[in-house]
Design a protein around this motif. Structure first.
Motif, PDB file in Angstrom:
ATOM      1  N   PRO A  95     -14.778   5.201   4.141  1.00  0.00           N
ATOM      2  CA  PRO A  95     -15.127   3.835   4.554  1.00  0.00           C
ATOM      3  C   PRO A  95     -15.182   2.896   3.350  1.00  0.00           C
ATOM      4  O   PRO A  95     -15.764   3.227   2.318  1.00  0.00           O
ATOM      5  CB  PRO A  95     -16.504   4.010   5.202  1.00  0.00           C
ATOM      6  CG  PRO A  95     -16.516   5.418   5.697  1.00  0.00           C
ATOM      7  CD  PRO A  95     -15.737   6.201   4.677  1.00  0.00           C
ATOM      8  N   GLY A  96     -14.561   1.744   3.498  1.00  0.00           N
ATOM      9  CA  GLY A  96     -14.549   0.758   2.429  1.00  0.00           C
ATOM     10  C   GLY A  96     -13.452   0.950   1.403  1.00  0.00           C
ATOM     11  O   GLY A  96     -13.276   0.102   0.521  1.00  0.00           O
ATOM     12  N   MET A  97     -12.709   2.039   1.493  1.00  0.00           N
ATOM     13  CA  MET A  97     -11.603   2.272   0.566  1.00  0.00           C
ATOM     14  C   MET A  97     -10.302   1.758   1.157  1.00  0.00           C
ATOM     15  O   MET A  97     -10.043   1.905   2.357  1.00  0.00           O
ATOM     16  CB  MET A  97     -11.446   3.769   0.249  1.00  0.00           C
ATOM     17  CG  MET A  97     -12.445   4.305  -0.751  1.00  0.00           C
ATOM     18  SD  MET A  97     -12.139   6.045  -1.165  1.00  0.00           S
ATOM     19  CE  MET A  97     -10.518   5.942  -1.946  1.00  0.00           C
ATOM     20  N   ALA A  98      -9.477   1.164   0.317  1.00  0.00           N
ATOM     21  CA  ALA A  98      -8.161   0.685   0.758  1.00  0.00           C
ATOM     22  C   ALA A  98      -7.174   1.848   0.802  1.00  0.00           C
ATOM     23  O   ALA A  98      -7.352   2.850   0.107  1.00  0.00           O
ATOM     24  CB  ALA A  98      -7.650  -0.383  -0.199  1.00  0.00           C
ATOM     25  N   PRO A  99      -6.126   1.740   1.602  1.00  0.00           N
ATOM     26  CA  PRO A  99      -5.056   2.737   1.541  1.00  0.00           C
ATOM     27  C   PRO A  99      -4.477   2.809   0.123  1.00  0.00           C
ATOM     28  O   PRO A  99      -4.397   1.792  -0.570  1.00  0.00           O
ATOM     29  CB  PRO A  99      -4.022   2.194   2.534  1.00  0.00           C
ATOM     30  CG  PRO A  99      -4.779   1.283   3.437  1.00  0.00           C
ATOM     31  CD  PRO A  99      -5.863   0.681   2.590  1.00  0.00           C
ATOM     32  N   GLN A 100      -4.077   3.971  -0.301  1.00  0.00           N
ATOM     33  CA  GLN A 100      -3.567   4.107  -1.659  1.00  0.00           C
ATOM     34  C   GLN A 100      -2.342   3.216  -1.904  1.00  0.00           C
ATOM     35  O   GLN A 100      -2.167   2.678  -2.997  1.00  0.00           O
ATOM     36  CB  GLN A 100      -3.232   5.567  -1.959  1.00  0.00           C
ATOM     37  CG  GLN A 100      -4.460   6.451  -2.113  1.00  0.00           C
ATOM     38  CD  GLN A 100      -4.161   7.764  -2.823  1.00  0.00           C
ATOM     39  OE1 GLN A 100      -3.089   7.976  -3.384  1.00  0.00           O
ATOM     40  NE2 GLN A 100      -5.135   8.670  -2.806  1.00  0.00           N
ATOM     41  N   LEU A 101      -1.512   3.047  -0.886  1.00  0.00           N
ATOM     42  CA  LEU A 101      -0.299   2.244  -1.064  1.00  0.00           C
ATOM     43  C   LEU A 101      -0.587   0.778  -1.367  1.00  0.00           C
ATOM     44  O   LEU A 101       0.285   0.068  -1.874  1.00  0.00           O
ATOM     45  CB  LEU A 101       0.589   2.342   0.172  1.00  0.00           C
ATOM     46  CG  LEU A 101       1.471   3.590   0.279  1.00  0.00           C
ATOM     47  CD1 LEU A 101       2.179   3.621   1.627  1.00  0.00           C
ATOM     48  CD2 LEU A 101       2.495   3.631  -0.857  1.00  0.00           C
ATOM     49  N   ASP A 102      -1.800   0.323  -1.088  1.00  0.00           N
ATOM     50  CA  ASP A 102      -2.147  -1.066  -1.390  1.00  0.00           C
ATOM     51  C   ASP A 102      -2.094  -1.342  -2.884  1.00  0.00           C
ATOM     52  O   ASP A 102      -1.957  -2.496  -3.300  1.00  0.00           O
ATOM     53  CB  ASP A 102      -3.555  -1.394  -0.863  1.00  0.00           C
ATOM     54  CG  ASP A 102      -3.573  -1.663   0.632  1.00  0.00           C
ATOM     55  OD1 ASP A 102      -2.553  -1.388   1.300  1.00  0.00           O
ATOM     56  OD2 ASP A 102      -4.614  -2.118   1.151  1.00  0.00           O
ATOM     57  N   ALA A 103      -2.208  -0.308  -3.706  1.00  0.00           N
ATOM     58  CA  ALA A 103      -2.176  -0.501  -5.162  1.00  0.00           C
ATOM     59  C   ALA A 103      -0.758  -0.709  -5.689  1.00  0.00           C
ATOM     60  O   ALA A 103      -0.577  -1.143  -6.828  1.00  0.00           O
ATOM     61  CB  ALA A 103      -2.811   0.702  -5.858  1.00  0.00           C
ATOM     62  N   VAL A 104       0.243  -0.379  -4.868  1.00  0.00           N
ATOM     63  CA  VAL A 104       1.645  -0.483  -5.288  1.00  0.00           C
ATOM     64  C   VAL A 104       2.189  -1.841  -4.873  1.00  0.00           C
ATOM     65  O   VAL A 104       2.021  -2.269  -3.729  1.00  0.00           O
ATOM     66  CB  VAL A 104       2.485   0.640  -4.652  1.00  0.00           C
ATOM     67  CG1 VAL A 104       3.949   0.541  -5.092  1.00  0.00           C
ATOM     68  CG2 VAL A 104       1.914   2.009  -5.024  1.00  0.00           C
ATOM     69  N   ALA A 105       2.850  -2.523  -5.804  1.00  0.00           N
ATOM     70  CA  ALA A 105       3.385  -3.858  -5.535  1.00  0.00           C
ATOM     71  C   ALA A 105       4.842  -3.937  -6.001  1.00  0.00           C
ATOM     72  O   ALA A 105       5.349  -3.028  -6.669  1.00  0.00           O
ATOM     73  CB  ALA A 105       2.552  -4.919  -6.254  1.00  0.00           C
ATOM     74  N   ALA A 106       5.481  -5.038  -5.657  1.00  0.00           N
ATOM     75  CA  ALA A 106       6.893  -5.206  -5.999  1.00  0.00           C
ATOM     76  C   ALA A 106       7.136  -5.173  -7.500  1.00  0.00           C
ATOM     77  O   ALA A 106       8.228  -4.799  -7.954  1.00  0.00           O
ATOM     78  CB  ALA A 106       7.413  -6.513  -5.404  1.00  0.00           C
ATOM     79  N   ASP A 107       6.135  -5.575  -8.301  1.00  0.00           N
ATOM     80  CA  ASP A 107       6.324  -5.604  -9.752  1.00  0.00           C
ATOM     81  C   ASP A 107       5.792  -4.337 -10.444  1.00  0.00           C
ATOM     82  O   ASP A 107       5.717  -4.289 -11.674  1.00  0.00           O
ATOM     83  CB  ASP A 107       5.673  -6.840 -10.355  1.00  0.00           C
ATOM     84  CG  ASP A 107       4.163  -6.887 -10.154  1.00  0.00           C
ATOM     85  OD1 ASP A 107       3.639  -6.084  -9.343  1.00  0.00           O
ATOM     86  OD2 ASP A 107       3.506  -7.727 -10.814  1.00  0.00           O
ATOM     87  N   THR A 108       5.429  -3.322  -9.668  1.00  0.00           N
ATOM     88  CA  THR A 108       5.003  -2.059 -10.262  1.00  0.00           C
ATOM     89  C   THR A 108       6.193  -1.408 -10.968  1.00  0.00           C
ATOM     90  O   THR A 108       7.290  -1.332 -10.408  1.00  0.00           O
ATOM     91  CB  THR A 108       4.440  -1.114  -9.185  1.00  0.00           C
ATOM     92  OG1 THR A 108       3.297  -1.726  -8.575  1.00  0.00           O
ATOM     93  CG2 THR A 108       4.038   0.220  -9.785  1.00  0.00           C
ATOM     94  N   ASP A 109       5.968  -0.931 -12.178  1.00  0.00           N
ATOM     95  CA  ASP A 109       7.049  -0.338 -12.975  1.00  0.00           C
ATOM     96  C   ASP A 109       7.106   1.180 -12.876  1.00  0.00           C
ATOM     97  O   ASP A 109       8.186   1.776 -12.889  1.00  0.00           O
ATOM     98  CB  ASP A 109       6.891  -0.729 -14.450  1.00  0.00           C
ATOM     99  CG  ASP A 109       6.949  -2.221 -14.673  1.00  0.00           C
ATOM    100  OD1 ASP A 109       7.978  -2.828 -14.307  1.00  0.00           O
ATOM    101  OD2 ASP A 109       5.969  -2.791 -15.197  1.00  0.00           O
ATOM    102  N   VAL A 110       5.937   1.826 -12.819  1.00  0.00           N
ATOM    103  CA  VAL A 110       5.853   3.285 -12.800  1.00  0.00           C
ATOM    104  C   VAL A 110       4.796   3.724 -11.795  1.00  0.00           C
ATOM    105  O   VAL A 110       3.716   3.127 -11.728  1.00  0.00           O
ATOM    106  CB  VAL A 110       5.487   3.849 -14.200  1.00  0.00           C
ATOM    107  CG1 VAL A 110       5.306   5.367 -14.144  1.00  0.00           C
ATOM    108  CG2 VAL A 110       6.530   3.479 -15.235  1.00  0.00           C
ATOM    109  N   VAL A 111       5.113   4.748 -11.017  1.00  0.00           N
ATOM    110  CA  VAL A 111       4.145   5.362 -10.103  1.00  0.00           C
ATOM    111  C   VAL A 111       4.158   6.862 -10.353  1.00  0.00           C
ATOM    112  O   VAL A 111       5.220   7.480 -10.415  1.00  0.00           O
ATOM    113  CB  VAL A 111       4.498   5.100  -8.623  1.00  0.00           C
ATOM    114  CG1 VAL A 111       3.492   5.801  -7.698  1.00  0.00           C
ATOM    115  CG2 VAL A 111       4.533   3.610  -8.327  1.00  0.00           C
ATOM    116  N   THR A 112       2.969   7.462 -10.503  1.00  0.00           N
ATOM    117  CA  THR A 112       2.870   8.912 -10.612  1.00  0.00           C
ATOM    118  C   THR A 112       1.925   9.443  -9.538  1.00  0.00           C
ATOM    119  O   THR A 112       1.057   8.713  -9.049  1.00  0.00           O
ATOM    120  CB  THR A 112       2.363   9.370 -11.992  1.00  0.00           C
ATOM    121  OG1 THR A 112       1.068   8.786 -12.252  1.00  0.00           O
ATOM    122  CG2 THR A 112       3.326   8.975 -13.097  1.00  0.00           C
TER     123      THR A 112
END
Length: 284
Positions: A95-112
């Motif tokens: 509760p109160g946590m955002a979905p993890q994908l919300d942290a990823v944006a169009a200008d994100t360069d690297v995801v691990t």
């Protein structure tokens, strides 16, 4: 000749200005790096814990993403969380946590990330089931293999693999230009033998759990290949660093007599080993 010299001088000055401007721009616009995933990505069990993150996630400031970010000077946003499943890409884990994908944006360069081990409760169910069976037989025989057969591997191939493909596709849809790097899991058990009772698995079930983990890592690798993501293979790097090795050698803690508060998870040495493998294999 003098006019050519002046033009050359002006050209050199312009080039220097462009170089300086580019350098300033690079310094002002660091690589945007997002870490997603489960407890192996979060470094759950390794102290100290990250501030501002739900404590139930047990996210460490010494997880592999923090190690990578510190080495490369990347701007890290870390939303990894212990216990995460692929479904937590799309909905808040707590509760109160955002979905993890919300942290990823169009200008994100690297995801691990590491992900998949908790889907269908693969790790939890297998370790607990085989541990209980191993204790019942005092570490002898292969009771878990006889009880569960291909139950866990079928779940990985039929459910976890497509869920991983869907999740990686969703990451790429949100950040089309990002380098997406998904790691396999470091070895928990040795190839054979075991270390009962520290890891209370019957000796005959140690290869069974090793094969289960190989199946999971294969699913992660295949999902990476199917989505144009980069897979970090820890098979060779983590060999000889399983939970049955001595402190200071092992990357993963055993179930009993562990040195950290979350057993059967990477310690700080293991998280650093994962970071080193990612840096060497993924071109980060």
């Amino acid at each position: 000749m003098h006019s050519y010299a002046r033009l050359a001088s002006i050209g050199l000055a312009a080039a220097a200005l462009v170089a300086a401007t580019t350098s300033i721009a690079d310094a002002a616009d660091p690589v945007k790096y997002v870490n997603l995933g489960d407890s192996y990505s979060a470094g759950s069990g390794v102290l100290p814990l990250s501030s501002g993150i739900n404590p139930l996630c047990a996210q460490s400031t010494k997880n592999w993403a923090h190690d990578v970010a510190a080495t490369k000077g990347y701007q890290l946003t870390d939303v990894s969380c212990g216990g995460a499943q692929t479904k937590d890409f799309y909905a808040g884990q707590y509760p109160g946590m955002a979905p993890q994908l919300d942290a990823v944006a169009a200008d994100t360069d690297v995801v691990t990330l590491t992900m998949g081990g908790n889907d269908n409760n693969t790790f939890i169910s297998a370790i607990l089931a085989c541990g209980s069976a191993g204790i019942a037989t005092a570490g002898q025989g292969n009771p878990c293999t006889k009880l569960y057969g291909d139950t866990f591997t079928k779940a990985i191939n039929e459910k976890t693999y497509p869920a991983l493909v869907k999740g990686l596709q969703a990451i790429k849809a949100k950040a089309p230009a990002a380098k997406v790097v998904i790691s396999g899991y470091p070895w928990i058990t040795p190839a054979k033998g075991g270390c009962f009772p520290q890891l209370p698995i019957a000796s005959g079930d140690v290869p069974y759990l090793r094969n289960l983990q190989a199946t999971l890592n294969s699913a992660v690798s295949r999902a990476a290949g199917a989505t144009g993501s980069t897979y970090v293979d820890l098979s060779a790097a983590s060999a000889g660093h399983d939970a049955c090795q001595a402190p200071g050698v092992r990357w993963v803690e055993p179930l009993l007599f562990t040195t950290q508060f979350v057993p059967v998870h990477p310690n700080a040495l293991g998280e650093q080993g994962m970071a080193n493998a990612a840096l060497a294999q993924a071109g980060l």
